[in-house]
Design a protein around this motif. Sequence first.
Motif, short mmCIF file in Angstrom:
data_model
loop_
_atom_site.label_atom_id
_atom_site.label_comp_id
_atom_site.label_asym_id
_atom_site.label_seq_id
_atom_site.Cartn_x
_atom_site.Cartn_y
_atom_site.Cartn_z
N THR A 86 0.82 -1.22 0.00
CA THR A 86 0.00 0.00 0.00
C THR A 86 0.86 1.26 0.00
N ASP A 87 2.14 1.12 0.29
CA ASP A 87 3.04 2.27 0.35
C ASP A 87 3.63 2.61 -1.01
N LEU A 88 3.23 1.89 -2.05
CA LEU A 88 3.86 2.05 -3.36
C LEU A 88 3.71 3.46 -3.92
N GLN A 89 2.54 4.06 -3.76
CA GLN A 89 2.31 5.38 -4.36
C GLN A 89 3.28 6.40 -3.79
N PHE A 90 3.54 6.32 -2.50
CA PHE A 90 4.51 7.23 -1.87
C PHE A 90 5.92 6.94 -2.39
N LEU A 91 6.24 5.66 -2.48
CA LEU A 91 7.58 5.26 -2.87
C LEU A 91 7.88 5.60 -4.33
N LEU A 92 6.87 5.43 -5.19
CA LEU A 92 7.06 5.64 -6.62
C LEU A 92 6.73 7.06 -7.05
N GLU A 93 7.19 8.02 -6.29
CA GLU A 93 7.04 9.42 -6.70
C GLU A 93 8.33 9.84 -7.40
N ARG A 94 8.20 10.26 -8.65
CA ARG A 94 9.39 10.51 -9.46
C ARG A 94 10.30 11.55 -8.83
N ARG A 95 9.75 12.59 -8.29
CA ARG A 95 10.60 13.63 -7.72
C ARG A 95 11.41 13.09 -6.55
N ARG A 96 10.78 12.24 -5.75
CA ARG A 96 11.50 11.65 -4.62
C ARG A 96 12.63 10.73 -5.11
N LEU A 97 12.32 9.91 -6.12
CA LEU A 97 13.34 9.05 -6.71
C LEU A 97 14.48 9.88 -7.30
N ASN A 98 14.14 10.94 -7.99
CA ASN A 98 15.14 11.78 -8.63
C ASN A 98 16.07 12.40 -7.60
N VAL A 99 15.50 12.92 -6.52
CA VAL A 99 16.33 13.52 -5.48
C VAL A 99 17.30 12.48 -4.91
N ALA A 100 16.79 11.28 -4.63
CA ALA A 100 17.62 10.25 -4.02
C ALA A 100 18.77 9.84 -4.95
N ILE A 101 18.44 9.53 -6.19
CA ILE A 101 19.44 9.01 -7.14
C ILE A 101 20.46 10.07 -7.50
N SER A 102 20.01 11.30 -7.66
CA SER A 102 20.90 12.36 -8.15
C SER A 102 21.79 12.94 -7.07
N ARG A 103 21.78 12.39 -5.86
CA ARG A 103 22.75 12.82 -4.85
C ARG A 103 24.14 12.25 -5.13
N GLY A 129 -2.85 -1.96 -11.42
CA GLY A 129 -3.64 -0.84 -10.92
C GLY A 129 -2.81 0.31 -10.41
N VAL A 130 -1.58 0.04 -10.01
CA VAL A 130 -0.71 1.09 -9.49
C VAL A 130 -0.42 2.13 -10.56
N LEU A 131 -0.41 1.73 -11.82
CA LEU A 131 0.03 2.60 -12.90
C LEU A 131 -1.07 3.52 -13.41
N THR A 132 -2.28 3.42 -12.87
CA THR A 132 -3.36 4.30 -13.34
C THR A 132 -3.17 5.73 -12.84
N ASP A 133 -2.47 5.89 -11.71
CA ASP A 133 -2.17 7.24 -11.24
C ASP A 133 -1.01 7.79 -12.07
N GLY A 134 -1.23 8.93 -12.69
CA GLY A 134 -0.25 9.48 -13.61
C GLY A 134 1.10 9.73 -12.98
N GLU A 135 1.11 10.32 -11.77
CA GLU A 135 2.37 10.62 -11.12
C GLU A 135 3.10 9.36 -10.70
N THR A 136 2.34 8.36 -10.23
CA THR A 136 2.97 7.08 -9.87
C THR A 136 3.54 6.39 -11.09
N ALA A 137 2.82 6.47 -12.21
CA ALA A 137 3.31 5.87 -13.46
C ALA A 137 4.62 6.54 -13.90
N LYS A 138 4.71 7.86 -13.73
CA LYS A 138 5.96 8.56 -14.06
C LYS A 138 7.10 8.04 -13.19
N GLY A 139 6.81 7.88 -11.91
CA GLY A 139 7.83 7.40 -10.99
C GLY A 139 8.27 5.99 -11.34
#
Length: 1449
Positions: free
Chosen positions: A1378-1395, A1414-1424
């Motif tokens: 259930t935590d996937l939507q929080f985890l798969l936020e592109r901006r959060r991933l980008n900040v982490a990786i680009s350090r 079903g996780v991919l129906t949210d546009g922002e989550t799909a981007k992440g």
Amino acid sequence: MNGKGSFSATDLARYHHYNCDLFIYNTYNGVENPRAHIDQVHDSPTMLDAAQFKRGNDWEARLLTWLDEENLLLTVPSHPLKGEDFVENVLVDERDHFFVSGISIMPPQEHFDEMYRKAGLEPVKFGLAKPDLIEVVRSQDGVMWKVIDAKASRAVKTSHHVQIYFYTLCLNHLLPQSFFRASNAAAVWLPPEDGFDTNPPSLDDLKTVETSLLSFPLDDFLFRRLPAILSLPRKDVFWHYNPLCHGCTYSRDCQQKTIDQGEIGSISNISIPEARLLRSLLQIWQEFAGISTTHRRGETDIEDLALLLEDSKGMQRISSSYPVTLRKAKRILALPPGAKKLSKSAASSPLLQAARTGKIQIIPRRNSTCPKSEDIAVVLSLLLDPSAPSGASNIVSFSISTFTSDSMFHGKIPRNIHGDRTDLIPSLAYIIDSILLLTHTFQNPPRTQFYVFSSAEDSALQTHFVDAALNSSYPTRDIRVCIGALSQGAALLQTTFQPLLLSGVLLDFLTKGRRNKHDFQGILERMNMSIEGNIQELKQRIQDELQRLQKDDSRQAAQQQRQDELGQLPRVVVLKREIEKSLALPIPGFWDLQECASVLLSPGIAPETHCPSEEEIYSVFARENSPFTLLTKRNEAIYAVLVSLRQRVSGVNNYLLVNEAKVLTSTFMDICREEHLRKLFYMQQFEVLTRLSDLWRSRIDGCPEAPILQYHSTRQGSKRLEHTFFLLSGDLDMVASDNDKTFFDYLLVEDRDYDDTIQCDAHIPVEALFDDLAVSNLVFPLNKYTKSRWQSQNLIVQKDLLLADVRDISVDGLRTRVTLQTWGEATFKFSEECTYRISPRLVDFNISKILSALFELDLQHELEGVSVPYIQIIRNPKLFNQENVGPEARKMLEKAGNEMQNLFRMLDGLDVEAAKPLVLKASQNRAAKHILSNRLSVIWGPPGTGKTHTIALSLLRLFSVYANAPNQFDVLSPRVVFVTAVTHAAIDAVLKKLTYLVECYKSIDSLPTEWLDKVSIEHVTNGNDHAAPSGSSAFSLYAGTIFQLYNFSKRYSILVDCIVIDEAGQLALSSAALVLRSLKPSSRIVIAGDSEQLSPIMVAKYPQLKTGPLFGSILDSLMYVSRPGQVGSSDTRSSSPFPDDASDGASSSQSTIVQLTENFRLNPDLGEFVSTIYSKAFRPQKVQARRIALALSSIPQSKTSQATSEYLKILDFAQRFLLGLSHIMLKRPQRDLSPPLLSNLKEHTHSNDLYSSDVAPHPLSLALIQLYTISRKHRDNVGYELHVKAEAALTAALIAVIQEYLPGEDIFVATPHRIQRQAVRAALLAQHFETLSELFDEMTLDGGKKKSTVTVDTIERLQGSEAAFVICLFSLPQSHITDLQFLLERRRLNVAISRAKSMCILMSSNEVLRPAVGVLTDGETAKGYTFLRAFADRAWSSNVSVDIDALNL
């Protein structure tokens, strides 16, 4: 009914909508008894069903017409085509880009059959496939195609993705690969948000998803799960009759079977997850009872559940072994959540009783959200049209009916009002005004309550209000009246904040200069007071009101109003929700108003009441007849149902309905007049209202999802007592903040046990009585000045509730340990036998400050008539940029910038070491010149491009220019400069960079630096206590967070010449007013940040305004409106800007955006990956050093492969993993890592000075570890705590090896959650890896003074910093998806990786890398997820399994 023997794409989509195996089974194989059920499954489609289809058909027709008009359409014959036929059609058409419609294809059945046979499964047959569109794009590389389906939904659904993937799968095998190239993408084309009746389709509304992302879950479904379902005996196929079954072909058949077989679906409104949980509970009970000889078993699930509840010993065993499961089951069945003993009365579930007896049952729970009576009931019916082409709201018609129980009010208010969507707000305002008039007319004003029946109507109504307030032309007063009366908490905001705003801002305003009559009238208008009289009378009226607002009795009245509303009645009661709380209806599966009325309204109760169905009402509307008569009858039925509810509940217990309706009020703060400020002012209130509504909704139900804690012990902390608990159920995490202040942002109450059902829920939950607004901006512990605010809380709150601050969350064996500090005067004592419930409260220190700032700016704009920079940059940033700086001055400033750049470049060429940092790269120099010569500069810098360096050096150049030529430059002199950001870390970075650059200046002997003595730089850490400006320096720079600079500027009334906002992507446009309010009319603004990094958190949803993103970050807003041609544009995209300066090197007053393109942090391959989400590629300024590869290559070959210790096995993996990476970099063979799917080893073109003998031939910056946690003890459900401990052990092993062989390289561990941070820190300190234990003497945590540093922290706190190695922890167990939507936020991933400067090691798991479709129906989550998969496809990877049983947990 016989089955089809094949599936269409629509069948597959419907399965994912209903989530029912029996649906797919019946579709393919037919129903069990075709003759018995043939009448039931062949019902003709309803008008509502037809409306859904009509909207879809209308949208598709509108889209095809538009494509044809744009010369983008090719229509082919509708008969089934072969691949060659499609090729011929494409070859005939000479256009480079077009869309093909009318396609029909037969699936590649032979290919599918072969796949099934290879898997040992029975083949599944598929029928004709009909994609709506295929996009064709010609290029030099060939012809590319993409499947597109037109869907009239307001958002993408899982079923849409299923269809487009199936079509793509078919075409991939049918179309000749020699001619076509698949695009690895498919899309859903949605209508414009504002409706397709008035807006044309747009290519921007294509919601594209990569088909490779869909392949993981959907191939598994099509080629494994689907044939497995069809091969089962019918009796073993899963099904459950529930609200999702509405509209299913087999719904009536399943309804009857549910009743006949006594299935769990006999109970109303039991969802599929709830049904699974109840069945799991029965299975546990049966396993326990298999040991006992006294076990009894009923004939149905319903009877089994009843027997289970009567089995006190069985319930006690389940409570001991599965407390969380039992607690959830009790909530589902309306049982006491924590009963220690289950008496016969307590064991009786009213829901079960209703299903077993077929009679209505009373749920013995006190209800505080449905009044027991009122003088005036206002019932509202909304007709929602599924076919409506409009965007945000599908309200097309309404009816408002009033019912009075007192004859004195008859004829005083309208009996019925109806109209269409445009009449709704004026009609509601008229009704509200009529009732408000009665409150002033009668000595005993009428108690009033508004009602709707369904949650859908309530949601549509509130959405309509928000949309009207922010994006419509309705009369402002009507909107204000409706929101004030019908939006929960609106009145509380006014009584809480308006006195502060008026008394604070107006007092300052009135003391500034002389005021005329118009000024006083403008103020009185905002205060909703009379504007009649002469200037002295107006002034006196204002002063009297301000004095009244400052008196204690005014504050006490506000406190009393809050207490009257808290834990009490909603402004609009949703009747269906109240019926579900208080009554168990004997209706299986689900029910609507008509079914509810048929059960509740017996002839004796309401013989004349006829309740029309939704179908009846919509049918009349669809035939273009007036639905008002039926809507009015519906209102009458709703009121009759309300009366029946009260009679039944009160007949059993007169105290179950605890509240009376209240006198209607309508207050909502609306004191700004400028259009943009008013919308931002509204938005800030809606944010608070949304947060409060979410809290209240949860609290009134007893916080059912709140984490439950069991007390363990208490010890003395550094300042206060600290209490230790263990987490029994739920999720709890520490809030990521920039410092470790104590906020006491949780409520802690006893999760009490009761022996009696009536007693158990007889009280209003303590949390529901808590007044958030009274203490939301207070610092705890309270002092003698603020303690009175706490004493205004309800006495029950003061006695039974503590405020709690989460100080630590850590893994302790198999459990999660939670450490709390508490504050309060509660009388209960902590006990190991008790459990406690913890839930959040509203903490907001800044809402009143932001509202005050917006109000102050509005007064300056309207009454003072001065230019307000904040308003100017919102309205037209380009015009703001052009003002006050003439062409000659601009050229002179640019020339000065060029001269400084040339000077330092010359010094650098002369090997003056200190000059090198003072030379800017090309794009940085353009940014610096832009800052010098323009009023507004937006510096857009992706990760590692030197934003902070550019800002700091630009400021020093700015001071130098004006200090050395004070008479030459007489405009925009930077005498007072604010440098600000949201976080302390960003401020510290700027100050550190300024200090360093100043030292560089001073260390160059030949450079005149006297001007530096004229510059003072101060760090404002506490704006309320910081010393006043001395005025001794010619130029003063103050750096601090926006909140501290706000306090500082307010205290000393400071006016500012230049404001620099760093990390501006994190700062909401409304919050930026806190500092921008201090700007002089002639001033300079610099905004710097990255639109692809962490953004401000908005809890409510807002309409996308055509003028741009007003309700996001200041960076997003300015990047949008600063794009060429954007002012006044109707384009509502929020895509990346077009960097005007970066391409041609010219600085222009027409431009405001400069993109930094040189990257000083990321290696070429890491930079290439990160740049995929930016509009312009990076120019790497560094490469990976060869010494990294050489150092890691000295790791010895594994000698612990046969180790018995799990920690040694983990260490062995870490060594082999890092050694394998070094071998890859050095082009040596290795067998431990799998190569990337996409090669990231591209040839990069660099300047010669980047290459030396220290450069590795193959830079490798992306590495992936896929973590599997296994357990024999927890086979089916590895808990999050156990998974985190394994993740932490692996992280500690990687750190140990890196520190052993690269002791000089810093390491970041980026964790999304605090519990991960604590687990990694604990693993590091535990020193499990004894073979490398000596290295820990060289390691310091979190920024110590030693050279080798390991920083373990949340991603939010790492933004703006960098390290050589970054380990990102993005893994989850199956139990925590259930935590996937929080985890798969592109901006959060980008900040982490680009350090990462040298290497990023991302640790993930199958649950994250291959999520459900079903996780991919949210546009922002799909981007992440797309970003994450792109990393995985470019990374060298390895899998590791950790046995959590063997970790000595």
